[in-house]
Design a protein around this motif. Structure first.
Motif, PDB file in Angstrom:
ATOM      1  N   THR A  94     -56.051 -29.475 -25.484  1.00 57.11           N
ATOM      2  CA  THR A  94     -55.770 -30.221 -24.248  1.00 57.11           C
ATOM      3  C   THR A  94     -56.754 -31.346 -24.005  1.00 57.11           C
ATOM      4  O   THR A  94     -56.596 -32.114 -23.063  1.00 57.11           O
ATOM      5  CB  THR A  94     -55.821 -29.274 -23.047  1.00 57.11           C
ATOM      6  OG1 THR A  94     -57.115 -28.717 -22.956  1.00 57.11           O
ATOM      7  CG2 THR A  94     -54.797 -28.160 -23.190  1.00 57.11           C
ATOM      8  N   ARG A 113     -59.789 -31.143 -22.908  1.00 57.28           N
ATOM      9  CA  ARG A 113     -60.457 -30.973 -21.627  1.00 57.28           C
ATOM     10  C   ARG A 113     -61.713 -30.107 -21.815  1.00 57.28           C
ATOM     11  O   ARG A 113     -61.788 -29.284 -22.722  1.00 57.28           O
ATOM     12  CB  ARG A 113     -59.539 -30.274 -20.624  1.00 57.28           C
ATOM     13  CG  ARG A 113     -58.361 -31.125 -20.216  1.00 57.28           C
ATOM     14  CD  ARG A 113     -57.499 -30.339 -19.276  1.00 57.28           C
ATOM     15  NE  ARG A 113     -56.290 -31.055 -18.945  1.00 57.28           N
ATOM     16  CZ  ARG A 113     -55.315 -30.550 -18.225  1.00 57.28           C
ATOM     17  NH1 ARG A 113     -55.402 -29.304 -17.818  1.00 57.28           N
ATOM     18  NH2 ARG A 113     -54.259 -31.252 -17.928  1.00 57.28           N
ATOM     19  N   ARG A 149     -52.368 -30.597 -13.758  1.00 57.26           N
ATOM     20  CA  ARG A 149     -51.683 -30.172 -14.980  1.00 57.26           C
ATOM     21  C   ARG A 149     -52.275 -28.836 -15.415  1.00 57.26           C
ATOM     22  O   ARG A 149     -53.451 -28.570 -15.184  1.00 57.26           O
ATOM     23  CB  ARG A 149     -51.857 -31.194 -16.097  1.00 57.26           C
ATOM     24  CG  ARG A 149     -51.185 -32.526 -15.822  1.00 57.26           C
ATOM     25  CD  ARG A 149     -51.448 -33.493 -16.963  1.00 57.26           C
ATOM     26  NE  ARG A 149     -50.820 -34.783 -16.711  1.00 57.26           N
ATOM     27  CZ  ARG A 149     -50.931 -35.813 -17.560  1.00 57.26           C
ATOM     28  NH1 ARG A 149     -51.668 -35.692 -18.657  1.00 57.26           N
ATOM     29  NH2 ARG A 149     -50.324 -36.955 -17.292  1.00 57.26           N
ATOM     30  N   ALA A 150     -51.457 -28.044 -16.069  1.00 63.47           N
ATOM     31  CA  ALA A 150     -51.947 -26.742 -16.520  1.00 63.47           C
ATOM     32  C   ALA A 150     -51.141 -26.278 -17.704  1.00 63.47           C
ATOM     33  O   ALA A 150     -50.004 -26.738 -17.919  1.00 63.47           O
ATOM     34  CB  ALA A 150     -51.872 -25.707 -15.409  1.00 63.47           C
ATOM     35  N   LEU A 151     -51.734 -25.418 -18.469  1.00 69.09           N
ATOM     36  CA  LEU A 151     -51.088 -24.826 -19.625  1.00 69.09           C
ATOM     37  C   LEU A 151     -51.190 -23.321 -19.443  1.00 69.09           C
ATOM     38  O   LEU A 151     -52.282 -22.765 -19.407  1.00 69.09           O
ATOM     39  CB  LEU A 151     -51.799 -25.265 -20.906  1.00 69.09           C
ATOM     40  CG  LEU A 151     -51.088 -25.013 -22.219  1.00 69.09           C
ATOM     41  CD1 LEU A 151     -49.785 -25.805 -22.283  1.00 69.09           C
ATOM     42  CD2 LEU A 151     -51.985 -25.409 -23.375  1.00 69.09           C
ATOM     43  N   GLN A 154     -46.878 -32.942 -21.506  1.00 66.29           N
ATOM     44  CA  GLN A 154     -47.392 -32.926 -20.147  1.00 66.29           C
ATOM     45  C   GLN A 154     -47.034 -34.208 -19.384  1.00 66.29           C
ATOM     46  O   GLN A 154     -46.714 -34.179 -18.200  1.00 66.29           O
ATOM     47  CB  GLN A 154     -48.922 -32.759 -20.193  1.00 66.29           C
ATOM     48  CG  GLN A 154     -49.344 -31.331 -20.437  1.00 66.29           C
ATOM     49  CD  GLN A 154     -50.838 -31.182 -20.330  1.00 66.29           C
ATOM     50  OE1 GLN A 154     -51.581 -32.119 -20.579  1.00 66.29           O
ATOM     51  NE2 GLN A 154     -51.256 -29.975 -19.961  1.00 66.29           N
TER      52      GLN A 154
END
Lengths: 754, 183
Positions: B100, B102, A241-243, A148
């Motif tokens: 992640t 998060r 940000r992203a997945l 990322q």
């Protein structure tokens, strides 16, 4: 219950229901095992909100059921033991053994199993696994973060390069020229550029300008997600940000950067850079992450998890316990119940319920025992019926005998003959009322020793008779005279020994007949005969004597005076005495020739009034008082004869009180009283006339002689008055008695049948 | 093998409640502040000391954790049960993404999603889960002027308390604040 309807069997006796219960139990176990096995497909909420609640509720239910079954049966056994019901102790022991055999192993298994579960939970975790899983998770996470970061750096770099490009121009070749090398040089998988335009309200919108993607990128990704990401960045002004997972299992690691115009710094576009992670790599990372999360969750939930397993285990154990307990109690009951039923039936038979039968429930040895018991009960019932018939017959005979006995007793009680029975022990066993009256004995004499009873002075002749009658072979009969109430009673007495079937004596029977009236009658008859002879023998010479005396007086009428006086005196005396003798002979003749009474129904009160009226004013110092009862029935009497009786008795009373010679006032100051009273004795059907005076009375020794002919206490009496009175009363079927008057004087009591 | 692993994981989820409750039990005080203005009752509350190490460990394990708050506006009664004038339910859920790093946060009120966001800040998560500021929950219309009322807040967790033998809530965290309604 309606007749003909078979009673419903209880659960314990219904094999189908028992089988159904076992099937339900097995089904519940299968459901539980299946549930545990498929809990992977269940959501955490379902597990925590439903499964655990259900498990806990089932545990509590099982515990309550177990407590209830145990408490109920223990209390029942205690009550049975307290009531000392048959087989209560045996059943209690059997239940205790069965419960012990069930509870102890189950509790031991529960303890050991619980400990095993706890130990197993502790062994799930170890330091190497912690390290491996933690490191792997960190590596995967670091890799993602690094990718990322790289994508984000590229996006920012491209955003700076694109700041000089007019994104609003139609020709986007400048922008494309800038971003194509980034993709072709494989520093990034895909780049998408958006132009920011004013949108509705304050929120800006984004418009795609150009996008470049490497040919290796699968075409299954969705552009919309990049659009939303760009719009969010345009709105917030912050990088994002992203997945994003795509169709082949791979993922896009996205990063955004804002394109700001050079000089003004105004946000005019957004760059979305994406790096592609292959499906295989993403799957590896996912598995690593899932393994780590699972392990972490397992570690933090170690104790509650053990609790869940314990709950399962506890429930199964409780289910087994409840089933085993119930089964143990059921078996104990199955064993003891037939015997208990037989014992209960035996009690019923013993209580006289001979029709009670036991229903055969099984075809085993207990069934044969039940058949034998029922046959025995039938035999007993038949015997009982025979006995009952015999008893009824015996009772009927007893009633006959009793009636006969009462009949004999009644006869004995009513007859004038006195009967006294003495038992073999010498005690008075029976005595009828006639005997009691004749002997002057109270009813309490029954049961006393005969020697004591007859030891009384006036009963000594009876004692002698009893001694004579004690000889078994003899029957003694005597005439005995007893003094009774100042008069003599003549009894014809007989003592007869009683012989039973054996050789010994069963006692003596004494029989008494009152022969006093018979003797009196015999005496009166004798005196009548004497009187008739006297009248005949005496009266015949009297007339010649009288004639001779008168002839002599006439013969000596001319004789000298002295002779004449002497002759007159002598002949006068002879004639006078002859007259007296004639009067005496007339009375004798009258006594001897007294006619039979001609009875008619008469009013005694009227007869008494009429007779007593003759004495009114005759005697100044004697008061004649009448005390009549209100009601007196008519009595069949000869009024003339009864009037003669009354006159005779009143004359005697007057004579006893001094007669006409007494003055108007008695010398001693007391008032002379003649009392005439009447009384009706309806039970004995007699009328009594009582004539009493308060004169000097008659000595006890003279009372019996009063009624004998030629007995007189008067100087000039013939002695026939009271003899005639007694004869008249006797010929009327009555009786006359004399007794002392209270406080002084004499009392004559006449009884006449009515 | 995968099935067994998954089963164990699911069961773990259910058993996690015990730890949550253990954490909540140590922080049973909820500070409540009611405020009446503009025809509404605004309620602010904070559950202090709820985020202990055990709670953090549960969240870090990746389990979706929800704090639910039942808020009641009530009026005291002397001889009978207190009267509930109005009720509302708010909840906050968090799920931590281990990959992640998060937190996925969301807040709901009476079944409606009010807020959803992603953050990497654990402190923000704590605040989002335990602190609520001036929620306009109740109308003042049914309230009598100058009467005394109180707001009661009770906290529950989901998955819920699930001690293996007695899963029912025994001592959930709660807080009460009294106030006199002055229009």
């Amino acid at each position: 219950m309606r007749p003909g309807v078979e009673p419903r069997k209880p659960f314990r006796d219904n094999p189908r229901l028992i089988l159904l219960g076992i099937l339900l139990l097995v089904g519940a176990l299968i459901v539980m095992i299946t549930l545990a096995d498929r809990s992977a497909q269940l959501s955490p909420d379902f597990l925590s909100e439903v499964v655990l609640y259900a498990l806990s509720a089932a545990d509590l239910t099982m515990l309550v059921a177990l407590a209830f079954v145990l408490a109920r049966n223990i209390i029942k056994l205690l009550v049975e033991r307290r009531r000392a019901l048959p087989f209560a102790r045996f059943r209690a022991k059997l239940v205790a053994v069965l419960l012990g055999m069930t509870l102890i192993p189950a509790v031991l298994v529960l303890i050991v199993g619980s400990e095993l579960i706890r130990n197993s939970a502790d062994r799930w975790f170890s330091a190497p696994i912690d390290e491996v899983l933690g490191s792997a998770s960190r590596i995967a996470s670091d890799y993602y973060l690094e990718r990322q970061t790289v994508v984000s750096d590229n996006a920012q770099r491209m955003a700076r390069n694109l700041a000089a490009v007019d994104l609003s121009a139609d020709d986007v070749s400048a922008a494309r020229t800038l971003i194509v090398p980034e993709v072709t040089q494989k520093r990034i998988g895909m780049v998408e550029v958006y132009r920011i335009v004013p949108g509705n309200g304050n929120r800006p919108a984004v418009v795609p300008v150009v996008d470049v993607a490497t040919p290796a990128l699968p075409r299954t990704y969705v552009r919309a997600s990049a659009d939303r990401l760009a719009a969010r960045v345009a709105a917030s002004g912050e990088e994002g940000r992203a997945l994003e997972p795509i169709g082949d299992g791979g993922e896009l690691v996205r990063a955004t950067a804002v394109i700001r115009a050079r000089g003004t710094g105004t946000a005019q576009g957004v760059v979305v850079a994406s790096d592609y992670l292959t499906g295989e790599l993403a799957a590896h990372f996912r598995r690593i992450t899932e393994a780590y999360e699972g392990y972490s969750q397992l570690r933090v939930l170690k104790r509650p998890l053990a609790g869940v397993y314990l709950s399962f285990f506890l429930m199964v154990t409780l289910m087994i316990l409840v089933s085993a307990t119930w089964m143990g109690l059921y078996l104990a009951k199955r064993i003891t119940r037939p015997v208990q039923v037989l014992a209960e039936a035996a009690r019923e038979i013993g209580a006289g319920h001979l029709d009670h039968r036991v229903q055969r429930e099984t075809a085993d040895e207990f069934g044969s025992l039940v058949d034998a018991f029922n046959a025995m009960a039938g035999d007993i019932a038949a015997s009982q019926r025979k006995l009952e018939r015999s008893r009824i017959e015996l009772e009927r005979k007893h009633l006959d005998v009793e009636a006969r006995r009462r009949y004999v007793e009644t006869i004995l009680d009513r007859i004038a003959t006195g009967v006294v029975s003495i038992d073999s022990g010498g005690r008075v066993s029976t005595m009828n009322s006639a005997a009691s009256r004749l002997l002057g004995l109270p009813a309490a004499a029954v049961g006393q020793a005969a020697t004591d009873v007859f030891a009384r002075g006036d009963l000594k002749p009876v004692a002698g008779l009893l001694r004579a009658g004690a000889h078994p072979a003899e029957q003694s009969a005597h005439e005995i005279a007893l003094a009774r109430g100042g008069r003599e009673v003549h009894l014809a007495a007989a003592a007869t020994p009683l012989h039973g079937d054996g050789s010994g004596s069963d006692g003596v029977v004494l029989v008494f007949d009152d022969v006093t009236p018979l003797i009196r009658a015999q005496r009166v008859a004798a005196w009548k005969d004497v009187a008739r002879r006297l009248a005949h023998e005496i009266k015949n010479p009297l007339t010649p004597i009288q004639l001779c005396a008168e002839r002599m007086r006439r013969h000596f009428a001319g004789a000298p005076e002295a002779t004449k006086e002497l002759v007159d005196e002598c002949t006068g005396t002879i004639v006078g005495e002859v007259e007296s003798l004639k009067a005496l002979v007339d009375e004798f003749s009258q006594f001897a020739r007294m006619p039979a009474p001609r009875t008619v129904p008469s009013d005694l009160h009227a007869l008494l009034d009429e007779t007593l009226a003759l004495y009114d004013g005759l005697f100044q110092g004697i008061r004649i008082e009448k005390r009549f009862v209100e009601e007196l029935p008519q009595v069949r009497v000869d009024p003339e004869q009864i009037r003669r009786v009354l006159i005779n008795l009143v004359d005697n009373a007057v004579e006893a009180l001094g007669g006409v010679e007494r003055g108007p006032v008695p010398v001693d100051g007391r008032e002379d009283l003649i009392l005439i009273a009447t009384h009706h004795d309806s039970p004995n059907s007699v009328v009594r006339i009582i004539i009493s005076d308060n004169g000097p009375g008659i000595p006890a020794g003279d009372r019996e002689k009063l009624f004998m002919p030629y007995y007189s206490t008067k100087r000039r009496g013939s002695g026939l008055g009271l003899a005639i009175v007694r004869r008249i009363i006797a010929e009327h079927g009555g009786s006359i008695e004399v007794a002392d008057n209270s406080p002084s004087g004499t009392k004559f009591t006449i009884e006449l049948p009515c | 093998m995968a099935g067994t692993e998954s089963t164990r994981r699911r069961v773990l989820v259910a058993a996690a409640v015990c730890l949550l409750v253990a954490g909540l039990r140590a922080a049973e005080i909820i500070r409540v502040t009611p405020l009446a203005k503009n025809g509404r009752i605004f309620v602010s509350f904070e559950m202090r000391d709820a985020f202990n190490d055990d709670i953090r460990a549960v969240i870090q394990s990746g389990l979706t954790t929800t704090f639910s708050y039942d808020i009641d506006l009530r009026r005291s009664a002397t001889l009978w049960f207190d009267k509930t004038m109005s009720s509302a339910t708010v909840s906050a859920s968090v799920r931590y993404d281990t990959l992640t790093r998060r937190y996925q946060l969301s807040r709901m009120q009476d079944g409606r999603v009010e807020e959803s966001r992603v953050t990497e800040d654990a402190e923000m998560v704590r605040q989002a889960m335990t602190t609520f500021e001036q929620l306009p929950l109740f109308s003042t219309t049914p309230l009598e002027p100058n009467a005394e009322y109180y707001v009661r807040v009770r906290a529950r967790t989901r998955p819920r308390n699930a001690w293996f033998f007695w899963p029912w809530d025994r001592d959930a965290a709660s807080g009460v604040a009294r106030f006199t309604f002055i229009p």
